[in-house]
Motif scaffolding. Sequence first.
Motif, PDB file in Angstrom:
ATOM      1  N   LYS A 107       2.129   0.475   5.660  1.00  0.00           N
ATOM      2  CA  LYS A 107       2.643  -0.347   4.470  1.00  0.00           C
ATOM      3  C   LYS A 107       2.296  -2.076   4.575  1.00  0.00           C
ATOM      4  O   LYS A 107       2.944  -2.319   5.466  1.00  0.00           O
ATOM      5  N   ARG A 108       1.900  -2.430   3.605  1.00  0.00           N
ATOM      6  CA  ARG A 108       1.775  -3.960   3.465  1.00  0.00           C
ATOM      7  C   ARG A 108       2.045  -4.292   2.049  1.00  0.00           C
ATOM      8  O   ARG A 108       2.299  -3.644   1.280  1.00  0.00           O
ATOM      9  N   ARG A 137      -5.205  -1.718   6.544  1.00  0.00           N
ATOM     10  CA  ARG A 137      -4.477  -1.873   7.688  1.00  0.00           C
ATOM     11  C   ARG A 137      -4.514  -0.423   7.977  1.00  0.00           C
ATOM     12  O   ARG A 137      -4.422  -0.025   9.460  1.00  0.00           O
ATOM     13  N   ALA A 138      -4.819   0.641   7.203  1.00  0.00           N
ATOM     14  CA  ALA A 138      -4.782   2.029   7.567  1.00  0.00           C
ATOM     15  C   ALA A 138      -5.680   2.443   8.750  1.00  0.00           C
ATOM     16  O   ALA A 138      -6.730   1.866   8.722  1.00  0.00           O
ATOM     17  N   LEU A 193      -3.786   5.610  -5.004  1.00  0.00           N
ATOM     18  CA  LEU A 193      -4.307   4.205  -4.784  1.00  0.00           C
ATOM     19  C   LEU A 193      -3.409   3.491  -3.997  1.00  0.00           C
ATOM     20  O   LEU A 193      -3.459   2.404  -3.114  1.00  0.00           O
ATOM     21  N   ASP A 194      -2.307   3.726  -4.098  1.00  0.00           N
ATOM     22  CA  ASP A 194      -0.931   2.560  -3.665  1.00  0.00           C
ATOM     23  C   ASP A 194      -0.521   2.990  -2.291  1.00  0.00           C
ATOM     24  O   ASP A 194       0.386   2.640  -1.557  1.00  0.00           O
ATOM     25  N   GLU A 195      -0.937   4.136  -1.778  1.00  0.00           N
ATOM     26  CA  GLU A 195      -0.432   4.730  -0.555  1.00  0.00           C
ATOM     27  C   GLU A 195      -1.464   5.232   0.362  1.00  0.00           C
ATOM     28  O   GLU A 195      -2.119   6.311  -0.035  1.00  0.00           O
TER      29      GLU A 195
END
Length: 146
Positions: free
Chosen positions: A44-45, A54-55, A28-30
Amino acid sequence: MSVPSKWKIAQHWDESPRRDVFAPHLLLDEPCCFACGGFSERWKRATAQASWQRANLERAHIIPSSLGGSDEASNLLLLCRPCHQESPDWVDPAQMARWIATREERPSRELETFQEPDGLPERGPIRAKWYPAPCSQPAESQSVKS
């Protein structure tokens, strides 16, 4: 009904009992492609939600709309462009699960850009330090002058 955000789709699959089948690479974080695991450091934000938004991942239907599939998060996956273009259109979700299970993993986009087919960087300090250019002659045929 509007199409769910990438973040909502990622959250759905993170909590889903079918996560290992349809989103085996999900962290979930990547942000990453659910099928091949491809990701980009440029996504990455400051927050996971901002990173997913953003992905450069595309919403892909498990069962396409043209075959009666819904736009609900439970019928949507996040795939990189190559995986989305190659993904098949089936009415049976099990077929999509089998297709995902056979996808080869891909490294990050940045790493993929700088690799040769054998997985080594084309040039640069890593290749020079660990994989020096081969000698023009094999070591055993080189003579040492006395």
